[in-house]
Write an enzyme that holds these catalytic residues in place. Structure first.
Site, mmCIF file in Angstrom:
data_model
loop_
_atom_site.group_PDB
_atom_site.id
_atom_site.type_symbol
_atom_site.label_atom_id
_atom_site.label_comp_id
_atom_site.label_asym_id
_atom_site.label_seq_id
_atom_site.Cartn_x
_atom_site.Cartn_y
_atom_site.Cartn_z
ATOM 1 N N TRP A 21 2.071 1.064 -2.104
ATOM 2 C CA TRP A 21 2.008 2.168 -1.144
ATOM 3 C C TRP A 21 3.411 2.673 -0.827
ATOM 4 O O TRP A 21 3.684 3.877 -0.814
ATOM 5 C CB TRP A 21 1.284 1.686 0.115
ATOM 6 C CG TRP A 21 1.024 2.737 1.164
ATOM 7 C CD1 TRP A 21 1.198 4.098 1.047
ATOM 8 C CD2 TRP A 21 0.512 2.527 2.479
ATOM 9 N NE1 TRP A 21 0.831 4.735 2.213
ATOM 10 C CE2 TRP A 21 0.406 3.792 3.112
ATOM 11 C CE3 TRP A 21 0.126 1.390 3.187
ATOM 12 C CZ2 TRP A 21 -0.053 3.947 4.420
ATOM 13 C CZ3 TRP A 21 -0.346 1.535 4.489
ATOM 14 C CH2 TRP A 21 -0.440 2.802 5.090
ATOM 15 N N ASP A 51 -1.043 -3.418 -6.833
ATOM 16 C CA ASP A 51 -2.076 -2.659 -6.128
ATOM 17 C C ASP A 51 -1.546 -1.277 -5.768
ATOM 18 O O ASP A 51 -0.501 -1.153 -5.117
ATOM 19 C CB ASP A 51 -2.489 -3.400 -4.857
ATOM 20 C CG ASP A 51 -3.522 -2.632 -4.058
ATOM 21 O OD1 ASP A 51 -4.684 -2.603 -4.471
ATOM 22 O OD2 ASP A 51 -3.149 -2.031 -3.025
ATOM 23 N N TYR A 56 -1.273 7.576 -3.274
ATOM 24 C CA TYR A 56 0.079 7.126 -2.939
ATOM 25 C C TYR A 56 1.081 8.035 -3.649
ATOM 26 O O TYR A 56 1.307 7.929 -4.857
ATOM 27 C CB TYR A 56 0.318 5.679 -3.359
ATOM 28 C CG TYR A 56 -0.506 4.647 -2.618
ATOM 29 C CD1 TYR A 56 -1.229 4.978 -1.470
ATOM 30 C CD2 TYR A 56 -0.567 3.328 -3.055
ATOM 31 C CE1 TYR A 56 -1.974 4.031 -0.792
ATOM 32 C CE2 TYR A 56 -1.308 2.370 -2.380
ATOM 33 C CZ TYR A 56 -2.009 2.727 -1.257
ATOM 34 O OH TYR A 56 -2.759 1.777 -0.590
ATOM 35 N N HIS A 121 -11.638 3.431 -1.588
ATOM 36 C CA HIS A 121 -10.472 3.419 -0.716
ATOM 37 C C HIS A 121 -10.858 3.655 0.749
ATOM 38 O O HIS A 121 -10.781 4.773 1.249
ATOM 39 C CB HIS A 121 -9.470 4.473 -1.189
ATOM 40 C CG HIS A 121 -8.090 4.277 -0.653
ATOM 41 N ND1 HIS A 121 -7.011 5.021 -1.090
ATOM 42 C CD2 HIS A 121 -7.578 3.424 0.279
ATOM 43 C CE1 HIS A 121 -5.923 4.628 -0.449
ATOM 44 N NE2 HIS A 121 -6.247 3.666 0.393
ATOM 45 N N SER A 152 -11.977 -1.502 -0.712
ATOM 46 C CA SER A 152 -10.952 -1.720 0.303
ATOM 47 C C SER A 152 -11.581 -1.281 1.610
ATOM 48 O O SER A 152 -12.091 -0.155 1.713
ATOM 49 C CB SER A 152 -9.702 -0.901 -0.009
ATOM 50 O OG SER A 152 -8.681 -1.143 0.938
#
Length: 327
Positions: A21, A51, A56, A121, A152
């Site tokens: 991220w 990940d 991002y 997500h 997630s």
């Protein structure tokens, strides 16, 4: 580095992984050259699980990981995420067509024919009650676009519902010293079903490094500046949903428990890895030296049980009333 099984995928992944991220954006200034140096250092330290997400940096971190794969011979597992590109971000929008389009874009960004692991997500809770979404993911597996999929989540409720679907191989969830609820119900059930658990925000947006203070300032484009009350996305994603000043106080209460010569960040991640249900922690990093500190968590000895009990007492006394039932 320690390696643990990732669900029923057959992958064995590093217990300390790399969260991308920060190298994508919303964590202040980022430099691609420095980000690549951090990624290479991670591989040097034995990290083989990375990940990321398609949002991002609008694919920036995916493209950096594609470059890393080109430049290294080591086998790495890349997990990405899909769904947050939807606007509006609603349960009804999680259609087969939209998911397929997101997967195609990530395949291009990551320069691969099949994605190792795709995670929904942090979708709206209602998505977990729509079997057709998981049928669509099964179809993408059968089509060879993705190898495995997971989710997630924001809430324990969502995690428990998600693992009812047999194709779900992993659940990424916030778990750290400041957010301990997942260990109560979810971890035992995930372990029983052989579902991988990816612990994100292990350092609680940097709070648990012990390097922040009331005087710390964050850039305007850093979510730690603009999302403390959930203005852009779920409040729990920033400092684990804990009030910043309260978090600083708890860090000071934890500090005497940290062994001499050990960084607080590495120590708090070692605390997470005491849970055998956890596959790996996912700390972010933008610089090689941050990678080194993160990776050192895997080399630390177990946290003594009396210390574990003290950490739990601090959580129950200081944090439980504020966060335990919210997520």
């Amino acid at each position: 580095m320690e390696y643990r099984p990732l669900g029923r995928t057959g992958f064995r992944v590093s217990s300390v992984s790399f969260g991308a991220w920060a190298i994508g954006g919303t964590w202040g200034d980022v430099d691609d050259k420095e980000s690549l140096a951090a990624l290479h250092r991670a591989v040097d330290r034995g990290v083989n699980f990375f990940d990321t997400a398609d949002v991002y940096g609008d694919g920036r971190s995916e493209r950096l990981l594609a470059r890393l794969r080109r430049e290294r011979r080591e086998e790495i597992v890349v997990a990405t995420k899909a769904g947050r590109r939807l606007s509006p971000h609603t349960a009804a929008s999680y259609s087969e067509g939209n998911l397929t389009a997101f997967i195609e874009r990530s395949l291009k960004n990551l320069e691969t024919d099949a994605l190792d692991l795709v995670q929904l997500h942090c979708p709206p809770t209602d998505v977990y009650y729509r079997p057709e979404v998981f049928d669509a993911l099964d179809g993408l597996v059968k089509a060879g676009k993705i190898r495995f999929y997971g989710v997630s989540v924001e809430r324990v409720e969502e995690a428990l519902k998600a693992i009812e679907y047999p194709g779900v191989q992993s659940v990424q969830i916030i778990y750290n010293v400041l957010r301990q609820r997942p260990a109560e119900l979810f971890f035992p059930e995930a372990k029983r079903r052989q579902v991988g658990v990816l612990a994100r925000l292990p350092l609680s947006s940097g709070l648990l490094t012990g390097k922040m203070s009331a005087a710390t300032r964050f850039a305007a484009d850093d979510h730690r500046n603009f999302n403390r009350e959930g203005a852009a996305f779920d409040k729990g994603e920033t400092f684990s949903g804990v009030d910043y000043n309260l978090g600083l106080e708890v860090v000071e209460e934890l500090r005497p428990l940290v062994p001499a010569g050990v960084s607080m960040g590495a120590w708090t991640m070692r605390w997470i890895l005491m849970q055998d249900a956890v596959t790996c922690v996912i700390p972010g990093a933008k610089r090689p030296e941050q990678v080194d500190e993160n990776a050192s968590a895997a080399d630390l000895p177990p946290v003594p049980q009396e210390t574990m009990a003290k950490i739990r007492e601090i959580y129950d006394r200081r944090l439980r009333p504020h966060v335990h039932q919210l997520w």
